[in-house]
Design a protein around this motif. Structure first.
Motif, mmCIF file in Angstrom:
data_model
loop_
_atom_site.group_PDB
_atom_site.id
_atom_site.type_symbol
_atom_site.label_atom_id
_atom_site.label_comp_id
_atom_site.label_asym_id
_atom_site.label_seq_id
_atom_site.Cartn_x
_atom_site.Cartn_y
_atom_site.Cartn_z
ATOM 1 N N MET A 197 6.511 -3.864 5.538
ATOM 2 C CA MET A 197 5.360 -4.523 4.929
ATOM 3 C C MET A 197 5.817 -5.271 3.679
ATOM 4 O O MET A 197 6.702 -4.817 2.953
ATOM 5 N N ALA A 198 5.194 -6.390 3.445
ATOM 6 C CA ALA A 198 5.554 -7.219 2.297
ATOM 7 C C ALA A 198 5.091 -6.575 0.994
ATOM 8 O O ALA A 198 4.131 -5.809 0.979
ATOM 9 N N ASN A 199 5.782 -6.922 -0.084
ATOM 10 C CA ASN A 199 5.418 -6.401 -1.402
ATOM 11 C C ASN A 199 4.603 -7.403 -2.205
ATOM 12 O O ASN A 199 3.783 -7.026 -3.029
ATOM 13 N N ILE A 200 4.844 -8.680 -1.974
ATOM 14 C CA ILE A 200 4.181 -9.723 -2.747
ATOM 15 C C ILE A 200 2.765 -9.928 -2.213
ATOM 16 O O ILE A 200 2.529 -9.928 -1.002
ATOM 17 N N SER B 118 0.732 -12.493 -2.083
ATOM 18 C CA SER B 118 0.487 -13.654 -1.214
ATOM 19 C C SER B 118 1.053 -13.428 0.186
ATOM 20 O O SER B 118 0.470 -13.858 1.182
ATOM 21 N N ALA B 119 2.166 -12.719 0.277
ATOM 22 C CA ALA B 119 2.770 -12.412 1.572
ATOM 23 C C ALA B 119 1.885 -11.440 2.354
ATOM 24 O O ALA B 119 1.743 -11.559 3.568
ATOM 25 N N LYS B 120 1.285 -10.484 1.642
ATOM 26 C CA LYS B 120 0.363 -9.552 2.293
ATOM 27 C C LYS B 120 -0.841 -10.302 2.854
ATOM 28 O O LYS B 120 -1.299 -10.032 3.967
ATOM 29 N N ARG C 252 -0.948 -13.466 3.721
ATOM 30 C CA ARG C 252 -0.502 -14.284 4.858
ATOM 31 C C ARG C 252 -0.469 -13.453 6.135
ATOM 32 O O ARG C 252 -0.864 -13.914 7.206
ATOM 33 N N ILE C 253 -0.002 -12.209 6.032
ATOM 34 C CA ILE C 253 0.057 -11.322 7.197
ATOM 35 C C ILE C 253 -1.340 -11.091 7.757
ATOM 36 O O ILE C 253 -1.565 -11.199 8.971
ATOM 37 N N LEU C 254 -2.297 -10.823 6.873
ATOM 38 C CA LEU C 254 -3.675 -10.587 7.319
ATOM 39 C C LEU C 254 -4.287 -11.842 7.940
ATOM 40 O O LEU C 254 -4.935 -11.773 8.990
ATOM 41 N N VAL C 255 -4.079 -12.973 7.285
ATOM 42 C CA VAL C 255 -4.641 -14.232 7.781
ATOM 43 C C VAL C 255 -4.024 -14.600 9.124
ATOM 44 O O VAL C 255 -4.723 -15.030 10.047
#
Length: 87
Positions: free
Chosen positions: A1-4, A6-8, A10-13
């Motif tokens: 899983m991403a830490n940043i 915005s990256a989190k 992006r994963i959801l979107v």
């Protein structure tokens, strides 16, 4: 899983968009199968009705950006040709 953060997001979107695209692709495939089944049975009237529904579904997929416009044009062209060649 991403830490940043915005990256989190992006994963959801991306998950949401992938689910939406999958649903639309599935609807297109189903409508195409209905046309092909009617063509297989040499039922011109049913094929025509199914074709109109398929064209609408494919056009919606194009407008939402799920398929490229040339891909959709090819699908519509092949289905129309198949229906026109019935008996």
């Amino acid at each position: 899983m991403a830490n940043i953060k915005s990256a989190k997001k992006r994963i959801l979107v991306n998950r949401t968009k992938a689910a939406r695209n999958k649903s639309i692709r599935s609807a297109v495939k189903t409508s195409i199968k209905k046309v092909e089944a009617a063509v297989q049975n040499n039922d011109k009237a049913a094929a025509q009705v199914a074709l109109n529904e398929a064209i609408a579904t494919i056009s919606k997929a194009t407008s939402k950006g799920v398929y490229h416009k040339n891909n959709c044009a090819r699908k519509v062209s092949r289905l129309t040709k198949a229906v026109n060649n019935i008996g």
